[in-house]
Motif scaffolding. Structure first.
Motif, PDB file in Angstrom:
ATOM      1  N   ALA B 652      24.177   1.943  -4.681  1.00 29.05           N
ATOM      2  CA  ALA B 652      22.931   2.668  -4.436  1.00 29.05           C
ATOM      3  C   ALA B 652      22.344   2.213  -3.110  1.00 29.05           C
ATOM      4  CB  ALA B 652      21.928   2.412  -5.559  1.00 29.05           C
ATOM      5  N   VAL B 653      21.869   3.158  -2.342  1.00 36.59           N
ATOM      6  CA  VAL B 653      21.128   2.863  -1.115  1.00 36.59           C
ATOM      7  C   VAL B 653      19.685   3.261  -1.385  1.00 36.59           C
ATOM      8  CG1 VAL B 653      20.934   3.275   1.344  1.00 36.59           C
ATOM      9  CG2 VAL B 653      23.172   3.417   0.232  1.00 36.59           C
ATOM     10  N   SER B 654      18.805   2.280  -1.330  1.00 34.91           N
ATOM     11  CA  SER B 654      17.436   2.503  -1.772  1.00 34.91           C
ATOM     12  C   SER B 654      16.458   2.272  -0.625  1.00 34.91           C
ATOM     13  CB  SER B 654      17.106   1.550  -2.929  1.00 34.91           C
ATOM     14  OG  SER B 654      15.734   1.552  -3.197  1.00 34.91           O
ATOM     15  N   ALA B 655      15.428   3.078  -0.595  1.00 39.27           N
ATOM     16  CA  ALA B 655      14.355   2.885   0.385  1.00 39.27           C
ATOM     17  C   ALA B 655      13.031   3.230  -0.274  1.00 39.27           C
ATOM     18  CB  ALA B 655      14.576   3.767   1.607  1.00 39.27           C
ATOM     19  N   THR B 656      12.010   2.438   0.038  1.00 41.24           N
ATOM     20  CA  THR B 656      10.673   2.712  -0.490  1.00 41.24           C
ATOM     21  C   THR B 656       9.652   2.532   0.616  1.00 41.24           C
ATOM     22  OG1 THR B 656      10.203   0.418  -1.124  1.00 41.24           O
ATOM     23  CG2 THR B 656      11.339   1.776  -2.746  1.00 41.24           C
ATOM     24  N   VAL B 657       8.535   3.206   0.485  1.00 35.20           N
ATOM     25  CA  VAL B 657       7.419   3.009   1.395  1.00 35.20           C
ATOM     26  C   VAL B 657       6.143   3.253   0.602  1.00 35.20           C
ATOM     27  CG1 VAL B 657       7.542   5.407   2.213  1.00 35.20           C
ATOM     28  CG2 VAL B 657       6.399   3.676   3.606  1.00 35.20           C
ATOM     29  N   GLY B 658       5.131   2.402   0.837  1.00 32.75           N
ATOM     30  CA  GLY B 658       3.943   2.558   0.015  1.00 32.75           C
ATOM     31  C   GLY B 658       2.733   1.876   0.607  1.00 32.75           C
ATOM     32  N   VAL B 659       1.621   2.054  -0.088  1.00 34.33           N
ATOM     33  CA  VAL B 659       0.365   1.447   0.333  1.00 34.33           C
ATOM     34  C   VAL B 659      -0.392   1.021  -0.911  1.00 34.33           C
ATOM     35  CG1 VAL B 659      -0.790   3.702   0.393  1.00 34.33           C
ATOM     36  CG2 VAL B 659      -1.749   1.792   1.680  1.00 34.33           C
ATOM     37  N   GLU B 660      -1.078  -0.113  -0.785  1.00 33.77           N
ATOM     38  CA  GLU B 660      -1.968  -0.583  -1.848  1.00 33.77           C
ATOM     39  C   GLU B 660      -3.355  -0.762  -1.261  1.00 33.77           C
ATOM     40  OE1 GLU B 660       1.475  -3.362  -3.892  1.00 33.77           O
ATOM     41  OE2 GLU B 660      -0.582  -4.102  -3.738  1.00 33.77           O
ATOM     42  N   GLN B 661      -4.343  -0.340  -1.996  1.00 36.26           N
ATOM     43  CA  GLN B 661      -5.710  -0.423  -1.498  1.00 36.26           C
ATOM     44  C   GLN B 661      -6.602  -0.984  -2.595  1.00 36.26           C
ATOM     45  OE1 GLN B 661      -7.073   0.462   1.649  1.00 36.26           O
ATOM     46  NE2 GLN B 661      -8.791  -0.662   0.736  1.00 36.26           N
ATOM     47  N   GLU B 662      -7.321  -2.039  -2.252  1.00 34.91           N
ATOM     48  CA  GLU B 662      -8.308  -2.556  -3.192  1.00 34.91           C
ATOM     49  C   GLU B 662      -9.604  -1.798  -3.017  1.00 34.91           C
ATOM     50  OE1 GLU B 662      -9.050  -6.737  -3.384  1.00 34.91           O
ATOM     51  OE2 GLU B 662      -7.020  -7.159  -2.730  1.00 34.91           O
ATOM     52  N   VAL B 663     -10.240  -1.500  -4.138  1.00 33.10           N
ATOM     53  CA  VAL B 663     -11.535  -0.838  -4.111  1.00 33.10           C
ATOM     54  C   VAL B 663     -12.466  -1.674  -4.975  1.00 33.10           C
ATOM     55  CG1 VAL B 663     -12.792   1.289  -4.562  1.00 33.10           C
ATOM     56  CG2 VAL B 663     -10.383   1.384  -3.902  1.00 33.10           C
ATOM     57  N   GLY B 664     -13.366  -2.392  -4.347  1.00 32.75           N
ATOM     58  CA  GLY B 664     -14.210  -3.312  -5.093  1.00 32.75           C
ATOM     59  C   GLY B 664     -13.361  -4.467  -5.628  1.00 32.75           C
ATOM     60  N   GLN B 665     -13.928  -5.183  -6.578  1.00 32.79           N
ATOM     61  CA  GLN B 665     -13.186  -6.304  -7.137  1.00 32.79           C
ATOM     62  C   GLN B 665     -12.283  -5.874  -8.282  1.00 32.79           C
ATOM     63  OE1 GLN B 665     -12.590  -9.311  -6.521  1.00 32.79           O
ATOM     64  NE2 GLN B 665     -14.107 -10.000  -5.038  1.00 32.79           N
ATOM     65  N   ALA B 666     -12.560  -4.734  -8.857  1.00 27.80           N
ATOM     66  CA  ALA B 666     -11.858  -4.402 -10.090  1.00 27.80           C
ATOM     67  C   ALA B 666     -10.848  -3.281  -9.942  1.00 27.80           C
ATOM     68  CB  ALA B 666     -12.876  -4.037 -11.165  1.00 27.80           C
ATOM     69  N   PHE B 667     -10.944  -2.483  -8.905  1.00 25.83           N
ATOM     70  CA  PHE B 667     -10.064  -1.330  -8.794  1.00 25.83           C
ATOM     71  C   PHE B 667      -9.033  -1.533  -7.703  1.00 25.83           C
ATOM     72  CE2 PHE B 667     -13.698   0.597 -10.899  1.00 25.83           C
ATOM     73  CZ  PHE B 667     -13.066   1.386 -11.848  1.00 25.83           C
ATOM     74  N   ARG B 668      -7.872  -0.987  -7.933  1.00 24.24           N
ATOM     75  CA  ARG B 668      -6.858  -0.944  -6.883  1.00 24.24           C
ATOM     76  C   ARG B 668      -6.025   0.325  -7.058  1.00 24.24           C
ATOM     77  NH1 ARG B 668      -5.064  -5.821  -6.329  1.00 24.24           N
ATOM     78  NH2 ARG B 668      -6.738  -6.648  -7.592  1.00 24.24           N
ATOM     79  N   VAL B 669      -5.574   0.808  -5.938  1.00 28.46           N
ATOM     80  CA  VAL B 669      -4.772   2.028  -5.933  1.00 28.46           C
ATOM     81  C   VAL B 669      -3.441   1.709  -5.265  1.00 28.46           C
ATOM     82  CG1 VAL B 669      -4.643   4.432  -5.188  1.00 28.46           C
ATOM     83  CG2 VAL B 669      -6.860   3.414  -5.711  1.00 28.46           C
ATOM     84  N   GLU B 670      -2.371   2.142  -5.870  1.00 28.01           N
ATOM     85  CA  GLU B 670      -1.049   1.970  -5.287  1.00 28.01           C
ATOM     86  C   GLU B 670      -0.384   3.337  -5.191  1.00 28.01           C
ATOM     87  OE1 GLU B 670       1.330  -0.866  -7.425  1.00 28.01           O
ATOM     88  OE2 GLU B 670      -0.465  -1.932  -8.080  1.00 28.01           O
ATOM     89  N   VAL B 671       0.194   3.592  -4.042  1.00 25.65           N
ATOM     90  CA  VAL B 671       0.978   4.811  -3.854  1.00 25.65           C
ATOM     91  C   VAL B 671       2.313   4.400  -3.259  1.00 25.65           C
ATOM     92  CG1 VAL B 671       1.118   7.064  -2.732  1.00 25.65           C
ATOM     93  CG2 VAL B 671      -1.102   6.174  -3.459  1.00 25.65           C
ATOM     94  N   GLU B 672       3.391   4.889  -3.802  1.00 31.04           N
ATOM     95  CA  GLU B 672       4.698   4.502  -3.287  1.00 31.04           C
ATOM     96  C   GLU B 672       5.675   5.666  -3.401  1.00 31.04           C
ATOM     97  OE1 GLU B 672       5.954   0.714  -4.440  1.00 31.04           O
ATOM     98  OE2 GLU B 672       8.022   0.970  -3.832  1.00 31.04           O
ATOM     99  N   GLY B 673       6.397   5.901  -2.327  1.00 28.52           N
ATOM    100  CA  GLY B 673       7.470   6.885  -2.341  1.00 28.52           C
ATOM    101  C   GLY B 673       8.807   6.168  -2.377  1.00 28.52           C
ATOM    102  N   PHE B 674       9.790   6.799  -2.972  1.00 31.67           N
ATOM    103  CA  PHE B 674      11.097   6.148  -3.076  1.00 31.67           C
ATOM    104  C   PHE B 674      12.205   7.180  -2.924  1.00 31.67           C
ATOM    105  CE2 PHE B 674      11.990   7.698  -7.340  1.00 31.67           C
ATOM    106  CZ  PHE B 674      10.724   7.852  -7.886  1.00 31.67           C
ATOM    107  N   HIS B 675      13.312   6.700  -2.437  1.00 32.42           N
ATOM    108  CA  HIS B 675      14.497   7.547  -2.306  1.00 32.42           C
ATOM    109  C   HIS B 675      15.709   6.674  -2.564  1.00 32.42           C
ATOM    110  CE1 HIS B 675      17.808   9.804  -0.507  1.00 32.42           C
ATOM    111  NE2 HIS B 675      17.069  10.887  -0.700  1.00 32.42           N
ATOM    112  N   LYS B 676      16.620   7.199  -3.330  1.00 35.93           N
ATOM    113  CA  LYS B 676      17.827   6.430  -3.645  1.00 35.93           C
ATOM    114  C   LYS B 676      19.028   7.366  -3.625  1.00 35.93           C
ATOM    115  CE  LYS B 676      17.783   4.332  -7.659  1.00 35.93           C
ATOM    116  NZ  LYS B 676      17.438   3.337  -8.664  1.00 35.93           N
ATOM    117  N   THR B 677      20.059   6.943  -2.928  1.00 36.33           N
ATOM    118  CA  THR B 677      21.307   7.694  -2.896  1.00 36.33           C
ATOM    119  C   THR B 677      22.355   6.904  -3.667  1.00 36.33           C
ATOM    120  OG1 THR B 677      20.761   8.567  -0.722  1.00 36.33           O
ATOM    121  CG2 THR B 677      23.062   8.720  -1.417  1.00 36.33           C
ATOM    122  N   LEU B 678      23.007   7.553  -4.590  1.00 38.25           N
ATOM    123  CA  LEU B 678      24.011   6.890  -5.431  1.00 38.25           C
ATOM    124  C   LEU B 678      25.392   7.419  -5.067  1.00 38.25           C
ATOM    125  CD1 LEU B 678      22.153   7.488  -8.815  1.00 38.25           C
ATOM    126  CD2 LEU B 678      22.018   5.441  -7.409  1.00 38.25           C
TER     127      LEU B 678
END
Lengths: 297, 873
Positions: B652-678
Motif C-alpha cells: 500500500a502507498v499511503s498519503a494523508t494531509v490534515g489540520v487540527e484546530q483547538e477551539v477554547g479549552q474543551a473543543f478541537r476540530v480535526e480534518v484529514e484527507g487520505f489516499h491509499k493505492t493498493l
C-alpha cells in the motif's frame, strides 16, 4: 479475520428468521419446477442408449415444452450445456423458414446436443462409444459424467426469466456393479401403507408422518476400487426430497435410514385435491419419484 | 470572618490529547501514560468575594490549568464559572499555584489539570450564625480528639479538609487526620468541608482524660470527576493517533462497557454488520489491520460473538487507534492499527472489580503486594454465558447454537524502580462455538454435512516488558513474548481440522534524545514461529477443482508444518529543527522486513515513511504523512500441496494531509484527507484445473480515498462527546482484465455522534447516533437447479457490488447510576441498543431459486442491563 467470517456463516441461518419478508420455501410447489431427472439406465456404458425422463411440475401452469440437451465437459457453461452461438443465431428466422431450412436447423441442433423436445420428441441419447478412451483401467471403472440439460418452457413464457433450467450428471463407466435407479413403490402414512392408485384422505391441519417405501433392491450394495487400489464394499445411502402445494413440512428432505417426514396439511386449503411428491436419489446418479394425490377433508 | 478556600486537584492520568504550550516536547514519540501525577505544592488562598460573602453564597469554579514541565502554571481558564466574583478570585489565585511536574517514562511532561476551586463559608460567616460563648481548647494540652476523613466508596484519605468545632479548627493532613489538643469534655458538633464534597456534620462526645477517635466518611457528589476529568498529555503529532482514555469511552452506548469497541465510533472505522466489531479501517480488509496488546500482536481483538474484546475492560488503560499514516514502529500491515495498553499503575489498597450483564460476567483484582508493597498485580478473568440464552430463541429451528468464551489476564509489575519498569503479563482467551442438531433431523441432503459443528479458537501470550533509562538521553525498552494460537474445528465428525502456531516475538527500541530538537529511535521487531496443521476431509480435495457430487468419496487426511521467520528493523528520527521545537516536526523513518515462510515465500520489504507536523500558530496544527506499507500472505494463502507459492508482499502507498484546530479549552476540530493505492493484492485463482495449480496470485489492486472530520469536546465539565464524519470510497479490481468494484464494506458516509451528560446524584446519560451508507451488494437474477445436489446455483447479470443496501440509522442510549457505600461502589446501568428500532438491513437473502429476496434486519432493540462493582479492601 477468521472469527467474524465464521460468525457470519453461522449467522446466516439464524438471520433467516429476521428477514423483512417471508420468502418462498423450496418444498412448496407454487411455480414451474424441474424436480428430478432420471436416466435409464442410471449408469450406462459407452455405446448404451439412454432413455430420459423428468419430473416437471407446475401447479396452475400449462407446460409448452421441455427442451433436452446433452453435452460433455467441454460444452459446459454456467447454466449447464451451452449451445453454439451460431446455432442460436439461426433460430432467429425460424418463423419464415422453409421446411428444408427447418430440417437443416434441427439437424444442426442435434449436432449441437439437442436430444429431445417433449412432448413431441422423447429424449434419448446414445453415449459415444469412445467416451472413456484415454482413461486408465481404474479410471474407466470410476467413469466420467455426461451432462443433461433440461429447460422447461411454460405456455406463457415471455422472457428467459420464465424458463426453468436444470442440469444433471449421468455417470458413464465400466463399473463391475453399475448403478440402477431406485424406485419408490408407495408411501406409509402413520404406519399404514397406501394402496397403489389410492387417493389419500387427510384431515386439514392435522400432522401425518410419511415414510417412502422403496422397491426391493433400490438400496444397492456395490464394489468400489479406492485410490489405494483396494476393493471396498459399499451400500447406498439415498436421500429423499419432499414437495407439497400447501401446509407445513418439518424439513424439505430426509435421509436414509431415517426417511420419515411429517406433513401437516393446511387448516384452510386453497383447494381440496392436492398432491404430494417424493423424490429419491441414491447419490450415484440414480433417481426415482412418487406422486401421491391427496384429498384434504 | 474566615474565608475557606478549598481545593480539589483531580489528577487522573490520561493520554495524549492536549497541546498548545511552548514547553519542551516529550522526548518519546508515543504519548506515554502519566507515571506520576502533578501535585499541588503551593496553594494560594483567594480572598472571599465580598459580593458572595454579603449574600452568604458558596461556590466552586472549575479551572483548566496548563502546567509546564517544570510545574509552573502557564495559563488558567475558567471552564465552569460560578459568578458572583468567584471566577476572578479563583483565576487570580490559581495563576500563582505551583505544582510538582507530571512525569511519564520520558521524564517531566507538560499537562493540563482541571481544578475545582471551592469557596466555603465558615460557620461564623454562614447566614444566621450566631456567636456562642464556648470554652476554647487548651493549646498546650495533649491531643484528645482525632478525626480521620475518608472518601466513601474508595476509602481514600482526604487531605486539606477544614474540620471545625465551635471555637477550634484544623486541616486534615495527607493521611486524612485532623488532631486537636485539649478539647474540653462535652458534646461538640464537628463540621468538615471542602470544595467539591458534601459537607459533613457529626456530634461527638468528649470524655475527660480520654482520647476520642472518630472516622468520618465523606461523600463525593461527583465521583465521575475523578475518572473523567483528567490530565491530558501533549499530543504527539507525527501521525493521526486518536488516544482514548478508558473512562472517556466506557460509557458510550453500544460498547457494552468495552473501551476497545468505541473504535467503531471514530472516523475511518466502517460500521460492522450486527455490531460484531469487525475492524474495517479506511477501506481495508479486516485482516489488514493489526492489533497489539502492550506491544504484542494478537490475531483477534474481539471474541467470537463479536460483542466484547479479549482484554478485560478493567485492565485497559488506553486504546490507541491509528487509522493510517503511522510511523515505522508498526509493520506487516496495510490497514489501521489498534494498540491496547494495559494499566501499569496499581492502587495502594486492594481493589476488586466485578461486572455482570446479559452477555458475560467477570472480575479483576488489583493492588500491591510483596515486601514493601513493591509489586503491583492485577488478576482478572471473564466468562460469557450467551450460550445459555441463544437456545431459547432457536427452539424448533433444528439446531442449537452455543457460543461461549473465557479470557484471563495476570499482570505483575515491579514498582518504584529507579530507572525504568519491569513487568510480566500473561493473558489469553479461548472461544468455542457449538452448533448441535438432532440426529433424526436432516441438515441438507449431503450425508457429510450432517451432525454437529464445533469450533474452538484460543490465543495465549506471555510477555515480559523491561524499560530502562541508560542515561539522561537514552532509554531502552525490550518486550519479548512467547505465545501460541490454537484452532480446532469439526463438522459432523467427517470434516475436522486443527492448527497450532507457536510465536516468538521480540520488540526492542532504544530512543536517543540528544536535544530537544532530535530523537532517534532504532528498533527491532521480530516475529518467528512454527505452525502445524491437520485437516481431515470426507473427500479428496483434488475433486474441488472439478467437484463431482456423484463421485465416490474417500476420507482424506492432510497435514503440513512449517516455519515463519520475520526479522524487521526500523530507524525513525523525530526532527524539530526550529527554535521553538513545537512549531515544526519531521518524522522520517525507514523499515525493513525480511519475511520467510515455509512453502516458498521469501520477500524483503523496504518501507520509507515520513510524517510532518507544522504549527503556524499555537493552537493550529497542520500535518501530513506519506509512506509504504507491506503485508505478508496469510497462512491459508501459502497452501499448495505440490510445489511452492510464487507470492510477494501485498503493498500500500499511503498519503494523508490534515489540520487540527483547538477551539477554547474543551473543543478541537480535526480534518484529514487520505489516499491509499493498493497493489499486489493476493486474490484467488480464477481457473484451476488441478490441485497442483497455484491457488493465489498477486494480481489484485485497490484504491481508497476520502476525508474524515472529527469535532470533539473533551470531558471537562458535565458534557463530553464527539461528532465524527467520514466520506470515503474503497474499490478493488481482482484481475487486470476485470472491472473495478466497490469494496464489500465500502460506506460512503459514516456519521457518528456520541454525547454524554453527567447529571447530579451520580446519574449519567449518554447516547450514540449512527448514520451510515448501506454496504454494497451484488444482485442475483436467478438460479439453475443442480438436480444431483438439490441446489440452485445463482447467477448475476449485474456487476459485482453494483447495488447498495438501504442506509443504516441507529440510536443507542445508556443510563447509569452510581451508588457509593463506605468501601465500595456499585454502578447500575442499562444499555439500550437501537432504540429507534429501524429495519437497518445487514445483507440480502434470497429464496431457494434466487427469484425472491429480502433484507435481513440488523440488531433489534436490545436492552442490556448490568452492573459493575468496585470494592476496596
Amino acid at each position: 479475520m477468521a472469527s467474524p467470517r465464521l460468525l457470519a456463516a453461522l449467522l446466516v441461518p439464524l438471520a433467516a428468521g429476521c428477514a423483512t419478508r417471508d420468502l418462498s420455501e423450496s418444498w412448496i410447489l407454487d411455480r414451474l419446477r424441474v424436480l428430478a431427472v432420471r436416466p435409464e439406465p442410471a449408469e450406462p456404458r459407452p455405446g448404451d442408449t439412454l432413455a430420459l425422463s423428468a419430473l416437471v411440475v407446475g401447479p396452475g401452469q400449462d407446460l409448452q415444452a421441455v427442451l433436452w440437451l446433452a453435452c460433455q465437459d467441454d460444452a459446459l457453461g454456467v447454466q449447464g450445456c451451452e449451445l453454439d452461438p451460431k446455432v442460436l443465431a439461426s433460430l432467429e428466422g425460424l418463423e419464415t423458414a422453409t421446411p428444408e431450412e427447418i430440417a437443416a436447423l434441427y439437424a444442426s441442433l442435434v449436432e449441437a446436443g439437442l436430444i429431445g423436445v417433449e412432448p413431441w420428441i422423447p429424449p434419448t441419447y446414445t453415449v459415444p462409444p469412445d467416451i472413456l478412451d484415454g482413461l486408465d483401467p481404474a479410471a474407466r471403472l470410476e467413469g466420467l459424467n455426461l451432462w443433461i440439460q433440461v429447460t422447461a418452457i411454460p405456455e406463457d413464457a415471455s422472457s428467459d426469466a420464465d424458463l426453468e433450467l436444470a442440469f444433471k450428471r449421468v455417470p458413464v463407466s465400466e463399473a463391475q456393479t453399475p448403478n440402477h435407479n431406485p424406485n419408490i413403490s408407495g408411501l406409509q402414512v402413520d404406519g399404514i401403507e397406501v394402496p397403489p392408485g389410492a387417493v389419500l384422505e387427510l384431515d386439514r391441519g392435522q400432522p401425518y408422518s410419511f415414510v417412502p417405501v422403496l422397491e426391493k433392491g433400490s438400496v444397492e450394495s456395490y464394489r468400489y476400487l479406492n485410490q489405494d487400489g483396494v476393493w471396498e464394499d459399499r451400500t447406498e445411502e439415498p436421500w429423499f426430497l419432499w414437495y407439497v402445494e400447501e401446509g407445513d413440512l418439518t424439513t424439505p428432505w430426509s435421509l436414509w435410514p431415517h426417511p420419515v417426514q411429517e406433513w401437516t396439511p393446511p387448516a384452510t386449503p386453497s383447494f381440496d385435491h392436492q398432491t404430494l411428491w417424493v423424490v429419491v436419489a441414491d447419490r450415484r446418479g440414480g433417481m426415482g419419484w412418487w406422486t401421491q394425490p391427496v384429498h384434504i377433508r | 470572618m474566615l474565608a475557606l478556600c478549598l481545593l480539589l486537584g483531580l489528577l487522573v492520568p490520561c493520554a495524549a490529547l492536549a497541546e498548545g504550550t511552548d514547553a519542551p516536547t516529550p522526548a518519546l514519540d508515543e504519548p506515554l501514560p502519566i507515571l506520576q501525577e502533578p501535585v499541588l505544592l503551593d496553594f494560594v488562598q483567594a480572598p472571599y468575594p465580598p459580593e458572595a460573602l454579603a449574600m452568604g453564597m458558596e461556590g466552586t469554579v472549575h479551572l483548566a490549568i496548563e502546567v509546564d514541565a517544570d510545574g509552573a502554571v502557564v495559563s488558567v481558564e475558567v471552564i465552569a464559572p460560578a459568578g458572583h466574583g468567584f471566577d476572578e478570585a479563583a483565576l487570580e489565585a490559581a495563576r500563582s499555584f505551583r505544582f510538582s511536574p507530571a512525569l511519564d517514562a520520558s521524564g517531566p511532561v507538560p499537562v493540563i489539570v482541571e481544578f475545582a476551586y471551592g469557596f466555603v463559608l465558615d460557620s461564623a460567616s454562614r447566614p444566621g450564625a450566631r456567636p456562642e460563648a464556648q470554652e476554647v481548647p487548651e493549646a498546650d494540652a495533649p491531643v484528645n480528639l482525632e478525626i480521620r476523613l475518608r472518601e466513601m466508596g474508595t476509602r481514600r484519605p482526604l487531605a486539606g479538609f477544614q474540620v471545625e468545632g465551635e471555637g477550634f479548627t484544623g486541616l486534615t493532613d495527607d493521611e486524612g487526620w485532623a488532631r486537636f489538643q485539649g478539647v474540653p469534655p462535652g458534646t461538640w458538633t464537628l463540621r468538615a468541608a471542602r470544595g467539591g464534597f458534601d459537607p459533613v456534620e457529626r456530634s461527638v462526645e468528649i470524655l475527660a482524660n480520654q482520647v476520642t477517635t472518630l472516622d468520618l466518611w465523606v461523600r463525593n457528589p461527583s465521583y465521575r470527576d475523578d475518572e473523567i476529568v483528567g490530565v491530558y498529555q501533549r499530543r504527539q503529532e507525527e501521525v493521526t493517533r486518536r488516544t482514548l482514555t478508558v473512562e472517556q469511552v466506557r460509557r458510550v452506548p453500544g460498547t457494552f462497557g468495552d473501551p476497545i469497541r468505541v473504535i467503531q465510533s471514530l472516523p475511518g472505522a466502517a460500521r460492522s454488520p450486527f455490531s460484531t466489531g469487525m475492524l474495517v479501517i479506511r477501506g481495508a480488509n479486516p485482516e489488514d489491520s493489526a492489533v497489539y496488546v502492550d506491544g504484542v500482536r494478537i490475531p483477534f481483538i474481539y471474541h467470537l460473538d463479536g460483542m466484547l474484546s479479549v482484554v478485560n475492560a478493567d485492565l485497559v488503560e488506553s486504546v490507541d487507534y491509528l487509522p493510517g499514516g503511522y510511523g515505522v514502529r508498526y509493520g506487516r500491515s496495510m490497514g489501521g492499527v489498534v494498540d491496547v495498553r494495559t494499566q501499569h499503575t496499581f492502587p495502594e489498597d486492594h481493589v476488586a472489580h466485578w461486572t455482570t450483564d446479559i452477555l458475560h460476567s467477570g472480575g479483576l483484582v488489583e493492588g500491591r503486594a510483596g515486601p514493601g508493597d513493591r509489586w503491583g498485580y492485577a488478576i482478572g478473568a471473564r466468562r460469557s454465558y450467551i450460550d445459555v440464552f441463544i437456545p431459547l430463541f432457536t427452539k424448533g429451528s433444528g439446531y442449537v447454537v452455543q457460543p461461549r468464551w473465557y479470557d484471563y489476564q495476570v499482570k505483575v509489575e515491579r514498582l518504584e524502580l529507579a530507572h525504568g519498569r519491569f513487568s510480566f503479563f500473561l493473558f489469553g482467551f479461548r472461544d468455542r462455538i457449538d452448533v448441535s442438531t438432532p440426529d433424526d433431523v436432516a441438515q441438507g441432503p449431503d450425508r457429510d454435512a450432517q451432525g454437529d459443528l464445533g469450533a474452538i479458537y484460543g490465543t495465549h501470550r506471555l510477555a515480559v516488558s523491561w524499560q530502562r533509562d541508560l542515561s539522561d538521553d537514552w532509554a531502552l525498552e525490550i518486550v519479548p513474548s512467547l505465545g501460541v494460537d490454537l484452532a480446532d474445528g469439526s463438522v459432523s465428525g467427517s470434516m475436522d481440522g486443527r492448527e497450532t502456531q507457536w510465536l516468538l516475538e521480540l520488540r526492542a527500541e532504544a530512543p536517543w534524545t540528544p536535544s530537544d530538537h532530535l530523537t532517534v529511535r532504532p528498533g527491532l521487531d521480530f516475529i518467528g514461529g512454527r505452525y502445524d496443521f491437520e485437516v481431515g476431509l470426507p473427500f479428496d480435495p483434488s475433486m474441488m477443482g472439478d467437484y463431482d457430487p456423484l463421485g465416490e468419496r474417500e476420507p482424506y487426511a492432510l497435514s503440513d508444518s512449517g516455519w515463519v521467520w520475520g526479522p524487521g528493523v526500523f530507524l525513525e528520527a523525530d526532527v524539530r529543527p526550529l527554535a521553538d521545537p513545537d512549531r515544526l516536526r519531521l518524522t522520517p523513518g525507514l523499515r525493513m522486513d525480511d519475511v520467510r515462510i515455509t512453502g516458498g515465500f521469501h520477500d524483503l520489504a523496504w518501507e520509507p515513511r515520513l510524517g510532518l507536523g507544522f504549527r503556524p500558530v499555537p493552537r493550529t496544527l497542520l500535518k501530513a504523512s506519506a509512506g509504504l506499507y507491506h503485508q505478508p500472505p496469510l497462512p491459508m494463502e501459502m497452501y499448495r500441496p505440490d510445489g511452492e507459492v510464487d507470492l510477494v508482499h501485498e503493498r500500500a502507498v499511503s498519503a494523508t494531509v490534515g489540520v487540527e484546530q483547538e477551539v477554547g479549552q474543551a473543543f478541537r476540530v480535526e480534518v484529514e484527507g487520505f489516499h491509499k493505492t493498493l497493489d499486489d493484492l493476493i486474490v484467488f485463482a480464477r481457473e484451476m484445473t488441478s490441485m497442483d495449480d497455484p491457488y493465489f496470485f498477486n494480481a489484485g489492486v485497490g484504491r481508497v480515498y476520502g476525508a474524515e472530520v472529527m469535532l470533539r469536546r473533551d470531558p471537562v465539565g458535565p458534557l463530553y462527546g464527539w461528532l465524527s464524519y467520514t466520506l470515503s470510497r474503497s474499490e478493488r479490481r481482482d484481475w487486470p482484465s476485470e472491472d473495478w468494484y466497490p469494496f464489500e464494506f465500502d460506506q460512503t458516509h459514516i456519521l457518528v455522534a456520541v454525547g454524554g451528560w453527567r447529571l447530579p446524584r451520580d446519574f449519567e446519560l449518554s447516547t450514540r447516533i449512527q448514520y451510515v451508507t448501506g454496504n454494497p451488494t451484488t444482485p442475483y437474477a436467478g438460479g439453475v437447479y443442480d438436480v444431483d445436489q438439490a441446489y440452485y446455483w445463482s447467477y448475476s447479470t449485474a456487476p459485482r457490488n453494483s447495488e447498495r443496501l438501504p442506509d443504516y440509522f441507529a440510536v443507542d442510549l445508556k443510563v447509569e447510576k452510581l451508588l457509593t457505600f463506605r468501601t465500595w461502589q456499585l454502578a447500575l446501568y442499562v444499555d439500550l441498543l437501537n432504540v429507534v428500532r429501524g429495519v437497518n438491513p445487514e445483507f440480502v437473502i434470497y429464496n431457494y431459486d434466487y427469484t425472491e429476496s429480502a433484507y435481513v434486519r440488523g440488531l433489534p432493540f436490545i436492552p442490556n442491563p448490568g452492573f459493575s462493582a468496585k470494592v476496596h479492601f
